[in-house]
Motif scaffolding. Structure first.
Motif, mmCIF file in Angstrom:
data_model
loop_
_atom_site.group_PDB
_atom_site.id
_atom_site.type_symbol
_atom_site.label_atom_id
_atom_site.label_comp_id
_atom_site.label_asym_id
_atom_site.label_seq_id
_atom_site.Cartn_x
_atom_site.Cartn_y
_atom_site.Cartn_z
ATOM 1 N N THR A 152 0.829 -1.206 0.000
ATOM 2 C CA THR A 152 0.000 0.000 0.000
ATOM 3 C C THR A 152 0.866 1.259 0.000
ATOM 4 N N VAL A 153 1.894 1.266 0.829
ATOM 5 C CA VAL A 153 2.774 2.437 0.897
ATOM 6 C C VAL A 153 3.523 2.627 -0.416
ATOM 7 N N TYR A 163 2.547 1.686 -3.355
ATOM 8 C CA TYR A 163 1.572 2.138 -4.346
ATOM 9 C C TYR A 163 1.283 3.628 -4.170
ATOM 10 N N ALA A 164 1.154 4.079 -2.918
ATOM 11 C CA ALA A 164 0.900 5.494 -2.647
ATOM 12 C C ALA A 164 2.099 6.340 -3.085
ATOM 13 N N CYS A 165 3.308 5.858 -2.797
ATOM 14 C CA CYS A 165 4.515 6.595 -3.224
ATOM 15 C C CYS A 165 4.575 6.687 -4.739
ATOM 16 N N ALA A 195 2.033 6.702 -6.755
ATOM 17 C CA ALA A 195 1.003 7.663 -7.177
ATOM 18 C C ALA A 195 1.485 9.089 -6.967
#
Length: 108
Positions: free
Chosen positions: A66-67, A69-71, A73
């Motif tokens: 998740t982290v 993927y957020a980075c 994005a």
């Protein structure tokens, strides 16, 4: 009397030898019994600990994904600033054209 003393000494020696052989023969089995007893007591707790660690690892892997993927994005958003500037310029052009259209319409 000497023979009797000799028999006593021989009996002591044979008794000590027998006792030593008994201890040597049984020592490994006692050690293995203690080891088996320890494993039987500790194994359920160790198995539960292993299961807990696997669950935590799975949760950690999910959080890491998740982290990441957020980075990713956020990184892609920094590269999109060019596109936002282009959109901003096009919107300003459209607003100017709309004002020109409105003034032409109001003159007619």
């Amino acid at each position: 009397m000497e023979e009797q003393e000799m028999q006593i000494k021989v009996k002591k020696v044979t008794d000590k030898f027998t006792e030593s052989m008994y201890v040597l023969a049984n020592e490994p089995s006692v050690a293995l019994y203690r080891l088996q007893e320890h494993v039987r007591r500790s194994l359920p707790e160790l198995a539960q600990h292993k299961a807990d660690m696997q669950n935590w690892e799975e949760q950690s892997q999910g959080s890491i994904y998740t982290v990441e993927y957020a980075c990713s994005a956020v990184r892609s958003m920094t590269f999109s600033s060019v596109h936002f500037k282009s959109i901003d310029g096009l919107l300003k052009q459209v607003i100017n054209l709309k004002h020109q259209f409105n003034t032409v319409q109001s003159r007619k």
